[in-house]
Design an enzyme around this catalytic site. Structure first.
Site, PDB file in Angstrom:
ATOM      1  N   LYS A 113       4.929  11.539  43.029  1.00 47.93           N
ATOM      2  CA  LYS A 113       4.720  10.816  41.762  1.00 47.93           C
ATOM      3  C   LYS A 113       3.247  10.561  41.475  1.00 47.93           C
ATOM      4  O   LYS A 113       2.827  10.611  40.328  1.00 47.93           O
ATOM      5  CB  LYS A 113       5.557   9.541  41.676  1.00 47.93           C
ATOM      6  CG  LYS A 113       5.333   8.471  42.709  1.00 47.93           C
ATOM      7  CD  LYS A 113       6.289   7.296  42.463  1.00 47.93           C
ATOM      8  CE  LYS A 113       6.120   6.206  43.508  1.00 47.93           C
ATOM      9  NZ  LYS A 113       6.600   6.617  44.839  1.00 47.93           N
ATOM     10  N   ASN A 136       1.492   1.967  39.407  1.00 41.57           N
ATOM     11  CA  ASN A 136       1.256   1.969  40.853  1.00 41.57           C
ATOM     12  C   ASN A 136      -0.081   2.619  41.197  1.00 41.57           C
ATOM     13  O   ASN A 136      -0.387   2.841  42.353  1.00 41.57           O
ATOM     14  CB  ASN A 136       2.393   2.768  41.515  1.00 41.57           C
ATOM     15  CG  ASN A 136       2.748   2.227  42.884  1.00 41.57           C
ATOM     16  OD1 ASN A 136       2.527   1.062  43.184  1.00 41.57           O
ATOM     17  ND2 ASN A 136       3.300   3.070  43.717  1.00 41.57           N
ATOM     18  N   HIS A 182      12.051   3.201  51.733  1.00 44.27           N
ATOM     19  CA  HIS A 182      12.139   1.758  51.401  1.00 44.27           C
ATOM     20  C   HIS A 182      13.565   1.207  51.509  1.00 44.27           C
ATOM     21  O   HIS A 182      13.906   0.243  50.835  1.00 44.27           O
ATOM     22  CB  HIS A 182      11.644   1.493  49.961  1.00 44.27           C
ATOM     23  CG  HIS A 182      10.229   1.901  49.735  1.00 44.27           C
ATOM     24  ND1 HIS A 182       9.178   1.368  50.458  1.00 44.27           N
ATOM     25  CD2 HIS A 182       9.684   2.782  48.874  1.00 44.27           C
ATOM     26  CE1 HIS A 182       8.049   1.917  50.032  1.00 44.27           C
ATOM     27  NE2 HIS A 182       8.329   2.768  49.079  1.00 44.27           N
TER      28      HIS A 182
END
Length: 447
Positions: A113, A136, A182
């Site tokens: 990403k 981010n 995660h």
């Protein structure tokens, strides 16, 4: 005057607080830890009251709305108390999106990403568009909405940033891929993590675009269970052609959007490796959907410079190339990094394990890796996984970037590669992946 409380005093939280101030809210920021000096300066400059080192419940639980920084889990006791009181909890992205009229290209996914986001940002800049970069990566999106004016935003969004989004809507949404990552924040359930990623699509309209990897099994399985009204634009390296989207044919990427087609020759792309073909496909599709012409797309994808901490060549020392891939914080990222190496590899791996399954790397380690340096506080799992492949004498431990680089240099010979691709989070020995990458680069320069 409505009261907004911001939890977390780093890039996301401080940006949110500034936007809340600009929009006339009664705003207060609280951080359980210490706030960095540069953020304290910003809060003081904007005359925003804040506290650090503790949370004062009486100043927080009287909020009309709470903006929660992405690093704070939904299970945090204060977050739970706020929910019980019926206080609406949102993310920076949700809050900033309310005040932003720019076109938004938003990218999420387990891997690729940051590269895809950076490629799209570069493409839009090269096309002469007035574009901001955030989420981010780069500066806080909320801070930019508060203090700047862009026609387009390219936003990299983690699952944590999407968790508290409700009405936020991209014009172009991209999921690069979904692999286990995660899971500790999602009850160790892959379905929960997948749903978090797919929140990026929840408000898409028929005139919007959804760009996705149709070779990615988890993405496709989830897509079969939901309804998305946007134009679907798949990208694939399977050999199949698609009517709208991107595919490989005769050593080139073919991009089709509405009635237009753009061809990109693989050998001319700036970024090598199978994973970067996917990233380039996603970026080219986003650019076509944003109305950018073929010449700009070709030129941009040929001249793009690799981003820091992502397969970043650092230096050649004694014929050995040192590569910084500190951003590879999960198994899949490390798989891509190993897959695109053409020379024998000394692999620096390790850190805070997030429940990794290393078995998927065994074939690549057997084929490409001559020695392993484990850089973490607890390396037992790595030894158990790879000792049988590289041999006990070729796997050693290091407790710093300096130690790891010195150990690697002893294994590496002229023509080899030393690859830092840690597969793990950085928090056991470093502040973050950037800190780990910087320390690695310093250690290489000091050889």
């Amino acid at each position: 005057m409505a009261r907004i409380v911001v939890l977390g005093g780093a890039e996301s939280g401080v940006g949110s607080a500034v936007l809340a101030k600009v929009k006339g809210f009664d705003v207060f920021l609280s951080d359980m830890g210490n706030i960095a000096d540069k953020y304290v300066e910003t809060l003081n400059k904007w005359e925003i009251p804040f506290e650090q080192g503790h949370h004062s419940e009486e100043l927080i639980l009287n909020a009309d709305e709470i903006i929660k920084s992405p690093g704070i889990p939904c299970t945090a006791p204060l977050v739970k108390k706020a929910e019980e009181k019926g206080i609406h909890i949102i993310s920076e992205i949700e809050f900033a999106g309310r005040y932003d009229t720019a076109k938004k290209i938003c990218i999420t996914g387990s891997n690729g990403k940051t590269t895809t986001t950076s490629l799209i940002y570069y493409l839009l800049q090269q096309a002469g568009l007035n574009v901001g970069l955030g989420g981010n990566i780069g500066k806080s999106y909320a801070l930019q909405v508060a203090t700047e004016k862009f026609d387009y935003y390219v936003l990299e969004l983690s699952s944590f940033q999407l968790d508290n989004c409700y009405d936020f809507r991209p014009d172009i949404a991209i999921i690069t891929n979904i692999t286990p990552d995660h899971l500790d924040r999602y009850d160790h359930k892959m379905e929960n993590y997948t749903q978090a990623k797919f929140r990026i699509t929840r408000n898409l309209r028929p005139e919007d675009c959804f760009i996705f990897d149709s070779d990615d099994e988890i993405t496709i399985n989830h897509l079969d269970q939901i309804i998305i009204r946007a134009k679907k634009l798949p990208f694939t390296q399977s050999g199949k052609e698609v009517e709208q989207g991107a595919y490989l044919k005769d050593n080139k990427i073919v991009v089709k959007y509405e009635k237009e087609e753009c061809d990109l020759f693989l050998e001319e792309l700036a970024l090598g490796g199978k994973h970067n073909v996917y990233n380039s496909m996603a970026a080219a599709l986003a650019a076509k959907a944003a109305g950018i012409d073929n010449k700009v797309i070709r030129n941009s994808l040929e001249t793009f410079q690799p981003i820091e901490h992502r397969l970043e060549p650092v230096l050649s020392v004694g014929g050995v190339l040192y590569i910084n891939d500190s951003k590879a914080t999960n198994v899949d990222s490390a798989w891509y990094a190993l897959e695109c190496q053409k020379k024998p590899v000394v692999w620096i791996v390790g850190g805070k394990d997030k429940g990794n399954d290393y078995s998927v790397l065994e074939g690549l380690v057997k084929e490409k890796v001559k020695a392993i340096v484990c850089m973490g506080l607890d390396n037992k799992k790595l030894h158990d996984s790879f000792e049988g492949i590289v041999g006990k004498e070729n796997i050693v431990d290091a407790k710093s970037a300096d130690e790891a680089v010195k150990a690697s240099s002893k294994f590496a010979k002229d023509g080899d590669v030393v690859l830092l691709s840690p597969c793990c989070a950085s928090f056991d020995l470093f502040a973050n992946y950037e800190d780990r990458g910087q320390k690695f680069k310093e250690a290489v320069r000091n050889l």
